[in-house]
Design a protein around this motif. Structure first.
Motif: not given
Length: 231
Positions: A61-75, A153-160, A184-189
């Motif tokens: 994972v080389t992209k800097a994904y950003a999320f917003i949680g209940e305590a604020g921003r998180a990588s 919020t940005s959708g970057d993680y979702t799109r990838d 990335h280790f595994w995902a349901g495919e």
């Protein structure tokens, strides 16, 4: 233990002495035959799990994904907490949805009680595309207290990792953090394209015990029933 060291399932089944009142000889013959298949199924589940664990390193994972949680921003790294493995369940509650997806809600409602156990070994968080305030409101309405929820919020993680088209779809992804590198280790495919004829798309094994429980009954899962948000 390798497959060559295991006793044949038919031999293990012969050790079964369980009997029930008034069962017929026909029932016992059929039940013993089923027991053989159940033993084989258990072994196959173990083989699949071993193959999963033996996967080569997944994509870094080389992209800097950003999320917003209940305590604020998180990588993405923040979501691991003090664990080396992270599960992210992306649930269907995008801005266009009026209510939570009932099936996702079924999964998450079941996991609510098990999160303290799961989190002994790995981190487990929940991500959706709606703003965090909306996710918090829905979480409170369900009475959930243990879910760690985040907005993509940005959708970057979702799109990838969920949908290239940013569709409101569920996804189960597992990531690892080793020596400072996230992979990335595994995902349901398994989805509609991998479903057998007449079968509702589902993965293997089921992560919601609802379906496993129904599989033990004469009614089974059925073909036209799904969980609801309320009854």
């Amino acid at each position: 233990m390798t497959g060559s060291t295991l006793k044949p399932a038919v031999e293990l089944a012969k050790t079964n002495t369980t009997r029930f009142p008034n069962e017929s000889a026909e029932y016992r013959r059929a039940r013993q035959a089923l027991l053989i298949e159940e033993i084989e199924l258990r072994r196959h589940i173990e083989r699949v799990a071993a193959l999963r664990r033996a996967l080569p390193p997944g994509g870094e994972v080389t992209k800097a994904y950003a999320f917003i949680g209940e305590a604020g921003r998180a990588s993405l790294a923040d979501l691991f907490g003090n664990k080396q493995t992270l599960i992210i369940y992306s649930y269907m509650f995008g801005p266009q949805r009026e209510t939570l997806c009932p099936m996702c809600t079924s999964f998450m409602g079941t996991w609510e009680a098990k999160l303290p156990d799961v989190e002994q070994r790995v981190a487990f968080v929940f991500v959706a595309r709606s703003p965090i305030a909306r996710l918090i409101e829905a979480k409170a309405a369900r009475g959930w207290t243990r879910h760690k929820i985040y907005s993509d919020t940005s959708g970057d993680y979702t799109r990838d990792y969920v949908s290239r088209d940013d569709a409101d779809l569920p996804a189960y992804n597992v990531f690892t953090l080793r020596d400072g590198t996230i992979r990335h280790f595994w995902a349901g495919e398994m989805g509609r394209g991998t479903a057998d004829p007449g079968q509702d798309p589902r993965g293997a094994t089921d992560v919601d015990p609802l379906w496993t429980i129904l599989d033990t009954t004469p009614e089974g899962r059925g073909t036209d029933w799904y969980p609801r948000l309320s009854y």
